[in-house]
Design a protein around this motif. Structure first.
Motif: not given
Ligand code: NA
Ligand code: NA
Lengths: 121, 107, 756, 161, 499, 100, 139
Positions: E191-193, E260-265
């Motif tokens: 998902i993060a990617r 930190t991993l997913v919602f870092d946008g």
């Molecule tokens: Na990310």
């Protein structure tokens, strides 16, 4: 149809929120059932809809024939339905027990854990 | 020919279902409504299953259709019996042509 | 309170009492052995890399300043520990007391030796905790507990500011090592963060040293046993603040802010405290306020940068520690012996307690500033120092003179009257001379005061000069300590002090009411503390009533309102709105389904009949199942229908013992309806927006391709459940089991009945 | 009951012989099995009511379906006509059927027949409470049910020697 | 490798099954203790592996990511598992005395161990839906544990707890649905990617906010924490200890992981909100505590307050700040669980946890006093106890990031924390007991003393160890933060080099 | 468009109408058994619906749904009916208690 | 519940439901069904039993406490997952054994996946019954 379903989900959510905000905790339970349905439908519709083609592999074939419905959300929804049932059953029993021990179903009157007279100054 | 028969059965079944709905809505008291739901409804589903059985004409599927009907016939009357009995105990008196109002609201 | 209640059982404390004394003596000896080296200008550094990941080291530095403090701490510590051994003999909690006092001493030593900001802070807080425990030694009374909390809270508050100041200082200067920071004094003073750093650090030191307006906790701290007062509130803890200001002096002094803040606060505290001191009738309280005066004076000097001021600081520091500790211990002896500390009651003890009287006399003379005591030299230097102030010297000099005169008077009250005046009032106990263990401290300290007065060089070379060197970087500006410096301004002021002091002493009883009125008219910080606490509690209670009212509906409302803000608000703020949905593919069947579900849902929400609601729920369940059927999910549809059935069964069973939905009136809630509608709308919009993004189906495609060849199953949904994502399913059945166990427990737990 | 098992066994054997499993093979297998069993009855010494019972069952099913369709029309008529022509009543009917299965079958079949609905069986299993939609002559309805449906059921399920 | 990750997850369930089937005898409770001891060993093994190899991942069922479910452990996960095992072991020993036979027969040990299983699962899973499942496992077992005993206040508190948590659960589930609808995947690394490629980035933020609210309820942040003070003071002490220590922290963990991993946008938006949330949580929580007069209620509100610190670390999102959050997590679990355990002993000896009704513990139960003093003053942030370092790192991070206000709030809240801790100290320990003799530990049987005090002493010792020797822990937290802030290794490991 | 397709479209519509009519009865009641009957009627209609879905999709999987529902659906009816009956019993018992 | 009709109907339906649930369980891997559905259907059989004849009879018929069934199911499901360890595979890796494998048919499969599904079945079955029975006994 996805769009229409999105609207339906909105209706389900709205009614369940309304129910959950009620005085009587039994209505919360009803709201819980509705909102669980809404959440399940969100997952289901997020995987997009395919009519009339269950994700089954016919005998003799190595994979499904033609475009079949998205199996993954189905599995997730199935999981969620059963979990939802467990939660529902517990919540119902809890409300039931609340009535038999506290003598009321109105959440405003449930003030044992946080008593009204609690003013420590 | 089989297709035609299947289509007719399906149509009749669907029609029965809607008739059952009308009955449940229109009939004057709970007992008469039960007549509609239990019998006409079951009949409707049964006809559609018959249509499906004809349509697929595969033994395994036919067996399933037969089972559906069998299960319905087994369970629907039991349900009706329970509701009827409850109605009686609730004190609902059957409608008769002499009185024309719904029995008093209960619950 | 009387903390000598156990004097009737004069049991010794054995090793428990002696080991701490030994430790203190050893440390004192060790520091003494290092004194020559320090006097020669060496400084000793010891580094232990404690938390390298945060740049925090336990580094220690022994220079003149820290040595002076270390000697005072360990030396007075040894005497006080010895003293308390007898003072609290047989007390059931003596072991704890000795432990806390020893810990305090060690923490204090750590504080003055630490060369790392955070290391220093650690010791700083350790002194806070240990002093909290010591002040709270009389924890049986509400007053004792209040005093302990007050001390902890005020100094703790300052400590937090201090911590912030230290962190800011460390980051600003790129190091947490004090010696490195102080080496870049100019950079520090020019740094944009100088002012915040200064304010934060001073907040820490002022609270610790009980400078006005944080002074109020110190007299209350006298709730502690007298040895504690002697140690903490004369020689050590309160001086920690002074120490820190002195330690920071080379790096931060010399600016206007520094000067004015310290000078004004110091002077004001000195005068204010002296006036308060004169008011007291409790000997210990009187001494406590004079301690405040001394701290004010020391602060005042640290505001300066002149050699006189620094020498005065170093000298007075020692002077005060010696006589004040001595006097506190004397008061302890009196209390121990007579059972009271009331100045108006005590009298005529000189004959029964000659040694105590001797020590008291020496210490009092030093305090009053008579020659040839060190106190006199100290006072002379003070006046010299104050006159060297750059701005308004005479104003501050006058203030100091007043303070010293008051101190003179108090010296008389504390040290002369109890021993020599005649009162004729019966004492609670028949007085007797204290044992040697209790006399050793006051006597030795008092004699030292006289000794240093006669031989000031001893002090000058060993402690004062090295201290001045720590403060100013060299001893060039250090002033000579001598009893006779000729007729000069300080001498004239000394004479004036004595005159005024005698006047005040004679008049103090008459002055008390007037002083009382004066004090009553000024802000009542101690009462303010109670008000503050009450206010805090009230505010906390009010806030909690608002936020945590105990009413479930408000919680749910707040939660949903948050949900609305989070979803709806963000949609607007981040412009995530969907475009108008395409409804061209909608069939009659679809609409019928949607109407069915919506009608069921609305009916559930609006009906006041439980059965109608339950049946309507069933309708929704059926409608959703129909969606699953139409859109190719037979497994899900079956599950949904089965679950729906079981839901109805369970509710039908439960309802048998539950009352109707609305016992009084219908359920009509427009505000809730608005919130609910808004949330529903938001969810729809989000979902529509999500449906606009293309869906990546690679997971599903993988499952379709591998389901039969690799997982040997033709029902892909089931294969996902029991193979591809078996872990999910496992967790889920755990949920089911636990739900059952929990529900079962809930049903069985209140009505104990036999498990079948 | 053993005979029914035997019959099914014959049907399965039939299908295995032909190595098919179709609608036709099942029916024909059952039929063939039935006849073979009837033939070998004296031989095997089975004294069974099975053969008669099968006929009773068939009669029951046929008659039931006939009743179902005929009286459905009556109900339909009532639903569609604006005025309710019906004259419902609740009637107690004495019950002769004794066994559990018999009672279930009778009550179910009566319920499934339009116009009549089993409401309850009394504790002593002697009376059946019925709701009859066209109860202009309740006695007649009861009589026809007893002679029809109940008789057929008793014949089909109960051992009345 | 795969079993290194799977074993800590499997063990609690195995323990639960055995303990349940043996619930009518003493064997059940010893199964629980033994199972948790083994769990600790397994989690230490996991930690050793992680320290050795960095991020490790295992594909359950042998189906490669993102198709199957991946278990993955980075530093954060590993340390959370270890600390969970420690807490679980401590509480299971404590429960030997604290939980009576009736509760055992109703399945206490099964509920407890499955709760632990859920917690471990939540920490180890790399799959979002699987995270949901573990959250549910935790949630429902916490329901059961909460009401076990069936007192009126338990039922009442339970209703608040259950209703509000269910709302969060539904929100979480819906969020997963939406995220799946945007990315077509459930694997968090995946998902993060793929989330960066979504066109409507505003929508991503909306969904992020949904997750923030969902996990915010679990983590008990302002204004979603109501359920916690309403319920945490009601169950058995071993239960409230494990709740206080672990449960909310799973919410915090999930927030850290997701944000930190997913919602870092959209950090400028999301993390700014988190910062506000953090500050308000700290303040409202600590004030709530100040208004209470019951040991467990005070401690409960403090949980809320301290969650604020952890969120603050996440919100600042600098290496030092995130390290602070990680450190705070670990420290807080140990300390808070212990304080609740101590409250239990206080109640057993002094008769209540209401501060008006108890006292005298300092005089006659000095051991308990010491054992309370350590965690309490650690919580208040006094050096050199663990809480000081936790607070220090966070405040330092805030100051470094020029977050003056949040730093000031953090310090001020620290002060108010002192206020409450000393309140307990003064009332329960210093004050003489209001009625009758001062309570002493000798009132307990020697066996009960062993069961109750050994875990407390163990946890207190950990507090001391962390406090006096913080360097390895800080270093670890910094490494963990580095992994969190640069999830490349995480993503690569999970997806088998397909980052 | 074969005959069957037409019939199916019509059939779905009819089934929905039937369900809708039952829904109205469910909403207006007035007695508890009326609602139960309506729900029961809807359940049976879903069996028909499944049959239609199976024919339209040429997939017998939907018959399994019908099968399960036919077997289990009446359970809800039974439970509700029992509720009605017992609720009366309780009310009567309560009244008796109050009278004595 | 003193309805003769329901009691008699239950005699047949309960067995039928359990039988049918097992059928749904076994075939679930290839057609609609599986452990969840099977367990749900199976439990409705005994729910019906409890409604018709009372929980005491239902418990007697079941013999084992439903909670124990559920927990045992959880254990079976877990063991089915752990079984893979003996073959060096990851948790929940399906292990298959085909009896009578021939060229064109895989034969009769025996697999850990099936055992897992059986565990699921038992869990659902036992859990629902423990809730429903306990609830029934409250009124
Ligand atoms: Na990310
Ligand atoms: Na990204």
């Amino acid at each position: 149809m996805e769009a229409l379903l999105a609207i339906t989900i909105g209706v389900l959510v709205a009614t369940s929120v309304y129910l959950m905000l009620a005085r009587n905790v039994l209505r919360f339970i009803f709201g819980l059932v509705l909102i669980s349905n809404a959440a399940n439908l969100i997952i289901f519709v997020s995987g997009r809809l395919t009519a009339g083609a269950p994700p089954l592999i016919p005998e003799g074939a190595d994979g499904p024939v033609g475009d079949v419905a998205n199996a993954l959300p189905q599995a997730l929804v199935l999981t969620a339905i059963v979990i939802g049932f467990g939660l529902f059953a517990f919540a119902l029993v809890l409300m039931f027990r609340a009535y038999t021990t506290l003598g009321t179903l109105y959440s405003d009157d449930m003030r044992i854990a946080e008593p009204r007279t609690e003013d420590t100054t | 020919m089989i297709d035609l028969a299947a289509a007719v059965l399906v149509f009749l079944g669907a029609a029965m279902t809607v008739v059952a709905g009308i009955g449940v809505l229109r009939l004057p008291d709970v007992f008469t409504r039960m007549h509609a739901a239990t019998k006409v409804g079951t009949l409707g589903s049964g006809l559609i299953m018959a249509g499906a059985a004809l349509h697929f004409a595969d033994p395994a599927i036919v067996l399933r259709c037969v089972l559906v009907v069998f299960f319905l016939l087994l369970t629907a009357p039991i349900g009706a019996h329970m509701v009827g009995r409850a109605s009686l105990r609730l004190g609902i008196t059957p409608w008769s042509p002499q009185q024309d109002t719904d029995p008093q609201k209960n619950e | 309170m009387n903390d000598t209640a156990t004097a009737t059982q004069p049991k010794g404390n054995g090793l428990v009492g002696l080991i701490p004394v030994g430790i203190a003596l050893l440390l004192f000896g060790w520091f003494l052995s290092l004194a020559p080296a320090v006097a020669e200008g060496q400084s000793l550094r010891l580094v232990w890399d404690w938390v390298p990941s945060l740049g925090i080291a336990m580094s220690f530095l022994l220079d003149g300043l820290s040595l002076t403090f270390a000697l005072l701490i360990s030396g007075i510590g040894a005497l006080v520990l010895l003293y308390s051994n007898t003072y609290l003999a047989g007390h059931p909690q003596f072991a704890r007391f000795a432990l806390f006092l020893t810990s305090f001493m060690l923490a204090m030593l750590g504080l003055v030796l630490a060369d790392n900001l955070i290391g220093l802070f650690v010791f700083w807080e350790l002194t806070t905790i240990t002093s909290y425990l010591l002040i709270g030694f009389g924890h049986d009374t509400a007053k004792g507990r209040r005093s302990a909390l007050q001390a902890l809270f005020v100094t703790g508050a300052g400590a937090l500011a201090l911590l912030a100041g230290f962190i800011l200082l460390g980051f600003s200067m790129g190091s947490f090592e004090l010696s490195e920071i102080l080496a870049q004094a100019d950079a520090l003073k020019a740094h944009e963060m100088y002012l915040p750093i200064l304010i934060l650090i001073l907040a820490g030191t002022f609270t610790k040293s009980a400078q006005f307006p944080f002074h109020f906790w110190l007299p209350n701290a006298m709730a502690a046993p007298t040895p504690v007062s002697a140690f903490l509130h004369s020689a050590t803890m309160v001086k920690a603040g002074v120490y820190l200001m002195a330690r920071m002096h080379p790096g931060m002094a010399g600016t206007d802010v520094w000067f004015w803040t310290l000078t004004i606060a110091g002077a004001f505290t000195a005068v204010f405290a002296s006036i308060l001191a004169l008011r007291q009738t409790d000997l210990k309280q009187a001494l406590a306020y004079t301690t405040l005066m001394a701290l004010g004076t020391l602060t005042l000097f640290l505001g300066q940068t002149s050699g006189y001021a620094m020498t005065a600081f170093a000298t007075f520091l020692v002077v005060h520690s010696l006589y004040k500790a001595s006097l506190f211990l004397v008061v302890g002896c009196i209390d121990h012996s007579t059972g009271t500390r009331e100045a108006d009651v005590l009298g005529g003890l000189g004959r029964v307690m000659p040694v105590t009287a001797f020590a008291a006399g020496l210490a009092a003379l030093s305090m009053a500033g008579f020659p040839p005591f060190l106190g006199f030299i100290g006072k002379e230097l003070k006046y010299a120092g104050i006159l060297a102030i750059g701005s308004e010297p005479f104003l501050f000099a006058a203030a100091l003179l007043l303070a010293n005169a008051l101190m003179f008077a108090i010296a008389g009250i504390v040290a002369l009257r109890p021993f020599w005046q005649r009162t004729g009032i019966a004492l609670p106990r028949k007085p007797h001379e204290a044992p040697w263990t209790m006399l050793a401290g006051p006597v030795i300290l008092a004699i030292l005061g006289a000794l240093f007065g006669v031989y000031p060089d001893l002090l000058q070379t060993s402690l004062v000069d090295p201290t001045v060197k720590s403060l100013l970087g060299s001893i060039e500006d250090s002033k000579e300590l001598k009893l006779w410096a000729g007729v000069n301004m300080p001498l004239i002021m000394s004479i004036a002090t004595v005159a005024l002091g005698i006047t005040l002493y004679l008049a103090h009883k008459r002055l008390r009411p007037a002083l009382g009125r004066l004090v009553d008219a000024s802000p009542q910080f101690d009462k303010g503390w109670d008000k503050f606490l009450l206010g805090l509690k009230r505010f906390a209670a009010w806030q909690t009533r608002i936020i945590q009212p105990g009413i479930l509906r408000r919680y749910i409302f707040a939660t949903f309102a948050t949900v609305l803000v989070a979803i709806g608000g963000t949609m607007i703020a981040r412009q995530a709105m969907p475009t108008l949905p395409d409804l061209s593919d909608v069939t009659f069947q679809n609409i019928a389904l949607v109407v069915l579900i919506s009608a069921g849902a609305i009916l559930t929400a609006l009906t006041s009949s439980r059965i109608a609601a339950m049946a309507a729920l069933g309708v929704v369940g059926i409608g959703v199942a129909m969606i699953f059927i139409v859109f190719s999910a037979p497994d899900v549809a079956i599950t949904q229908l089965l679950v729906e059935t079981l839901v109805v069964v369970l509710v039908a069973v439960a309802l048998l013992r539950l009352p109707v939905l609305d016992e009084n009136g219908r359920d009509h809630r427009p505000l809730d309806a608005i919130l609910a509608g808004a949330i529903g709308l938001s969810v729809t919009l989000v979902l529509l927006a999500v449906l606009e993004t293309p869906l990546d189906l690679r997971l599903t495609e993988y499952f379709e391709v591998t389901s039969w060849p690799e997982a040997f199953g033709r029902n892909i949904v089931n294969v996902i459940l029991v193979d591809f994502r078996a872990l999910d399913t496992f967790g889920e059945i755990a949920v089911v089991v636990i739900a059952a166990l929990s529900a079962y427990a809930l049903l069985r737990t209140t009505h104990p009945r036999k498990d079948p | 009951m053993n005979t029914l098992v035997a019959n099914i066994f014959f049907a399965v054997a039939w299908m295995i012989l032909f190595n098919t499993f179709t609608w036709l093979s099942v029916l024909s297998g059952l039929a063939v099995g039935y006849f073979v069993l009837m033939l070998i009855q004296p031989l095997a010494g089975v004294k069974s009511t099975y053969f008669k019972r099968v006929w009773y069952w068939i009669r029951l099913l046929v008659m039931f379906n006939y009743e179902l369709i005929v009286s459905s029309i009556e109900v339909l008529w009532d639903i569609f006509t604006p005025k309710h022509r019906s004259n419902p009543a609740i009637v107690d009917m004495p019950l002769d059927v004794k066994t559990d299965a018999g009672i279930l079958l009778v009550t179910n079949l009566i319920s499934l027949t339009p116009g009549t609905l089993s409401i309850d069986v009394s504790e002593d299993r002697k009376t059946l409470k019925l709701h009859i939609m066209f109860a202009d002559d309740p006695e007649a309805v009861c009589r026809s049910l007893k002679q029809g449906m109940e008789r057929w059921v008793i014949d089909a399920v109960e051992d009345r020697e | 490798m795969t079993w290194t990750l799977a074993t800590p997850l499997v063990l609690p369930f195995l323990t639960a099954v055995l303990a349940f089937l043996a619930r009518y005898g003493a064997a059940g409770r010893w199964f629980s203790v033994a199972g948790n001891a083994v769990l600790l060993a397994a989690s230490i093994l996991l930690m050793v592996r992680v320290l050795d190899q960095g991020v490790i991942a295992a594909q359950m069922g042998g189906w490669s990511a993102p198709f199957g479910i991946t278990l993955v452990a980075d530093y954060l996960s590993a340390v959370m598992v270890v600390i969970t095992a420690i807490t679980a072991l401590a509480v299971s020993v404590y429960a030997l005395t604290d939980i009576d036979a009736r509760k055992e027969r109703l399945g206490y040990h099964a509920l407890f161990n499955i709760l632990i299983g859920g917690v471990v699962g939540a920490f180890l899973t790399g799959d979002l839906f699987n995270l949901y499942v573990w959250f549910e496992v935790m949630l429902i077992s916490s329901f059961g544990l909460l009401i076990l005993g069936g007192n009126k206040d338990q039922i009442d508190g339970g209703i608040k707890y259950v209703t509000l948590n269910l709302i969060s659960t539904i929100l979480f589930l819906s969020g997963i649905g939406l995220l799946y609808g945007m990315t077509g995947t459930l694997n968090m690394a995946d998902i993060a990617r793929t989330l960066d490629t979504v066109e409507n980035q505003g929508l991503v933020t909306v969904v992020a906010m949904m997750f923030m609210v969902a996990f915010g309820v679990k983590a008990a942040v302002f204004p979603l924490f109501f359920w916690l003070p309403a319920a945490y003071h009601t169950p058995a002490f071993s239960v409230s200890a494990v709740f206080a220590g672990l449960l909310t922290k799973v919410g915090v963990y999930a927030l850290i992981r997701m944000f930190t991993l997913v919602f870092d946008g959209d950090v400028a938006f999301t993390h700014q909100i988190l910062l506000w949330v953090a500050g308000l949580t700290m303040v409202t929580g600590v004030l709530g505590a100040a208004a209470q007069n019951d040991m467990r209620k005070i401690l409960s509100f403090h949980i809320v307050s301290q969650i604020g610190y952890m969120i603050m670390g996440l919100a600042l999102l600098t290496p030092l700040a995130v390290a602070g959050a990680v450190f705070y997590l670990v420290h807080h679990i140990v300390v808070k669980a212990n304080l609740f355990l101590i409250a239990g002993v206080a109640e057993r000896t002094a008769g209540s946890t209401n501060l008006d009704r108890i006292g005298g513990l300092y005089k006659s139960a000095p051991l308990l006093a010491i054992l309370f003093f350590i965690p309490a003053f650690s919580l208040a942030g006094f050096p050199p106890l663990s809480g000081f370092w936790a607070k220090y790192v966070l405040v330092a991070a805030a100051i470094e990031d020029q977050g003056w206000i949040i730093a000031a709030v953090a310090l001020l809240v620290g002060l108010l924390t002192i206020f409450s801790m000393t309140k307990i100290w003064a009332e329960a320990f210093w004050k003489p007991h209001p009625e009758g003799a001062d309570p002493a530990l000798s009132q307990l049987t020697p066996q009960a003393r062993r069961h109750l005090l050994i875990p407390i002493a163990g946890l207190a010792a950990m507090t001391l160890v962390i406090g006096f020797s913080p360097d390895p822990f800080v270093t670890f937290a910094k490494d963990a933060a580095a992994q969190l802030l640069d999830p490349t290794a995480y993503i690569t490991t999970v997806l088998g080099g397909k980052a | 468009m074969t005959l069957m397709d037409t019939v199916l479209t019509l059939g779905f519509a009819l089934v929905f109408i039937g369900v809708g009519l039952a829904l109205i009865r469910l909403a207006i009641g007035p007695t508890l058994p009326d609602r139960v009957v309506a729900l029961d009627q809807m359940t049976v209609s879903i069996v028909a619906f499944c049959g239609l879905a199976a024919i339209r999709s040429q997939d017998a999987a939907f018959l399994d749904v019908a099968l399960v529902l036919a077997l289990v659906g009446f359970l809800a009816t039974v439970a509700l009916a029992r509720f009605a009956e017992r609720a009366v019993g309780r009310r009567k018992a309560q009244e008796e208690e109050e009278n004595t | 519940m003193n309805s003769i009709i329901l009691r008699v109907g239950t005699q047949y339906l309960c067995g039928l439901l359990v039988l049918f649930s097992l059928y749904m369980l076994i075939r679930g891997h290839n057609e609609p069904g599986g452990g969840f559905i099977g367990g749900l259907i199976g439990s409705t059989g005994f729910v019906l039993f409890a409604l018709a004849c009372g929980t005491a009879d239902a418990r007697n018929a079941l013999k084992v406490m439903p909670q124990n069934i559920a927990m045992a199911g959880l254990g079976i499901a877990l063991l089915a997952g752990i079984f893979a360890a003996f073959f060096g595979d990851a948790l929940f890796t399906g292990q298959w054994l085909f009896i009578n494998e021939t060229a064109d048919s895989k034969g009769i499969p025996i697999s850990t996946v099936l055992f897992f599904d059986i565990g699921v079945y038992l869990v659902v079955f036992g859990s629902i019954l423990s809730i429903v029975f306990a609830m029934e006994e409250e009124i």
